[in-house]
Each structure stands twice: as C-alpha cells, then as structure tokens.
Design a protein around this motif. Sequence first.
Motif, PDB file in Angstrom:
ATOM      1  N   SER A   5       0.909  -1.236  -0.080  1.00 28.87           N
ATOM      2  CA  SER A   5       0.121   0.163   0.006  1.00 28.87           C
ATOM      3  C   SER A   5       1.000   1.158   0.116  1.00 28.87           C
ATOM      4  CB  SER A   5      -0.791  -0.007   1.398  1.00 28.87           C
ATOM      5  OG  SER A   5      -0.231   0.000   2.256  1.00 28.87           O
ATOM      6  N   ASP A   6       2.244   1.141   0.237  1.00 27.16           N
ATOM      7  CA  ASP A   6       3.103   2.511   0.053  1.00 27.16           C
ATOM      8  C   ASP A   6       3.108   3.202  -1.161  1.00 27.16           C
ATOM      9  OD1 ASP A   6       3.850   1.560   2.649  1.00 27.16           O
ATOM     10  OD2 ASP A   6       5.816   0.969   2.157  1.00 27.16           O
ATOM     11  N   ARG A   7       2.967   4.342  -1.267  1.00 23.71           N
ATOM     12  CA  ARG A   7       2.703   5.335  -2.326  1.00 23.71           C
ATOM     13  C   ARG A   7       3.627   6.767  -1.858  1.00 23.71           C
ATOM     14  NH1 ARG A   7       0.947   1.118  -3.981  1.00 23.71           N
ATOM     15  NH2 ARG A   7      -0.940   0.895  -5.195  1.00 23.71           N
ATOM     16  N   LEU A   8       3.966   7.070  -3.216  1.00 18.34           N
ATOM     17  CA  LEU A   8       4.657   8.592  -2.980  1.00 18.34           C
ATOM     18  C   LEU A   8       3.645   9.251  -3.764  1.00 18.34           C
ATOM     19  CD1 LEU A   8       6.710  10.632  -2.493  1.00 18.34           C
ATOM     20  CD2 LEU A   8       7.981   9.758  -4.528  1.00 18.34           C
ATOM     21  N   LEU A   9       3.093  10.463  -3.412  1.00 13.63           N
ATOM     22  CA  LEU A   9       2.157  11.417  -4.098  1.00 13.63           C
ATOM     23  C   LEU A   9       2.740  12.914  -4.163  1.00 13.63           C
ATOM     24  CD1 LEU A   9      -1.226  10.641  -2.690  1.00 13.63           C
ATOM     25  CD2 LEU A   9      -0.119   9.531  -4.892  1.00 13.63           C
ATOM     26  N   THR A  53       3.364   5.444 -11.399  1.00 13.61           N
ATOM     27  CA  THR A  53       2.704   4.473 -12.006  1.00 13.61           C
ATOM     28  C   THR A  53       1.327   5.267 -12.482  1.00 13.61           C
ATOM     29  OG1 THR A  53       1.618   4.518  -9.787  1.00 13.61           O
ATOM     30  CG2 THR A  53       3.039   2.814 -10.306  1.00 13.61           C
ATOM     31  N   ARG A  54       1.219   6.287 -11.966  1.00  9.51           N
ATOM     32  CA  ARG A  54      -0.091   7.133 -12.636  1.00  9.51           C
ATOM     33  C   ARG A  54      -0.068   8.613 -12.499  1.00  9.51           C
ATOM     34  NH1 ARG A  54      -5.723   6.038  -9.855  1.00  9.51           N
ATOM     35  NH2 ARG A  54      -4.673   6.481  -7.924  1.00  9.51           N
ATOM     36  N   ILE A  55      -0.569   9.101 -13.397  1.00  9.73           N
ATOM     37  CA  ILE A  55      -0.462  10.592 -13.530  1.00  9.73           C
ATOM     38  C   ILE A  55      -1.945  11.177 -13.614  1.00  9.73           C
ATOM     39  CG2 ILE A  55       0.197  12.820 -14.778  1.00  9.73           C
ATOM     40  CD1 ILE A  55       2.466  11.323 -15.815  1.00  9.73           C
ATOM     41  N   ILE A  56      -2.601  11.633 -12.462  1.00  8.21           N
ATOM     42  CA  ILE A  56      -3.987  12.096 -12.480  1.00  8.21           C
ATOM     43  C   ILE A  56      -4.118  13.794 -12.721  1.00  8.21           C
ATOM     44  CG2 ILE A  56      -5.904  12.157 -10.948  1.00  8.21           C
ATOM     45  CD1 ILE A  56      -4.324   9.857  -9.338  1.00  8.21           C
ATOM     46  N   PRO A  57      -4.747  14.070 -13.779  1.00  9.88           N
ATOM     47  CA  PRO A  57      -4.951  15.388 -13.992  1.00  9.88           C
ATOM     48  C   PRO A  57      -5.851  15.978 -12.791  1.00  9.88           C
ATOM     49  CG  PRO A  57      -5.439  14.217 -16.159  1.00  9.88           C
ATOM     50  CD  PRO A  57      -5.148  13.334 -14.923  1.00  9.88           C
ATOM     51  N   PHE A  67       1.196  12.982  -9.218  1.00 10.59           N
ATOM     52  CA  PHE A  67       1.995  12.022  -9.697  1.00 10.59           C
ATOM     53  C   PHE A  67       2.111  10.830  -8.497  1.00 10.59           C
ATOM     54  CE2 PHE A  67       3.001  15.801 -12.176  1.00 10.59           C
ATOM     55  CZ  PHE A  67       3.669  15.483 -13.237  1.00 10.59           C
ATOM     56  N   GLU A  68       1.829   9.830  -9.187  1.00 10.17           N
ATOM     57  CA  GLU A  68       1.658   8.566  -8.161  1.00 10.17           C
ATOM     58  C   GLU A  68       2.968   7.614  -8.302  1.00 10.17           C
ATOM     59  OE1 GLU A  68      -1.657   6.138  -6.308  1.00 10.17           O
ATOM     60  OE2 GLU A  68      -1.034   5.333  -8.344  1.00 10.17           O
TER      61      GLU A  68
END
Length: 72
Positions: A5-9, A53-57, A67-68
């Motif tokens: 579940s670790d994430r960098l945002l 992993t993802r770029i969420i506008p 930026f995830e």
Amino acid sequence: MTRESDRLLVIEERITDDSPLSFDLEMMVQFGGCNRTDEEYRSLFAAAGFALTRIIPLGSGSAMGIFEGVPV
C-alpha cells in the motif's frame, strides 16, 4: 520494508504540449525552480527508487496533476 500500500504522491503543475513557455520562466524567476514534463518526473521517481504508476490530472483546464509512484 515496503508494503503493497506504500505510495509517493507529488502534486505539481504539469507541462504539456499546450503549456506556454512562460510557465517555466515564471517558476525560475519566482521560485528558483522549473516545471518538469511527465517524462522528467518519471526519471526523478526512478532515481529515487520509485516507479511512476499514474498521472492524475486535477480537473479540466487545470495544469495541476498528481504524480503517483510506488517503491521498486
């Protein structure tokens, strides 16, 4: 130890093909930094041991994005 579940945002202004060049100049003059492209963020994440992993506008018409990344 990392968990699944670790994430960098990172919430930041995105540079796109439609972005005016003045965005980068404004960042340099006001804050001593620069705006980065999605690929530049991908490289920064990789250098820090993360996979982008993802770029969420953030909304239509907004230059902001999330930026995830996950640890690799």
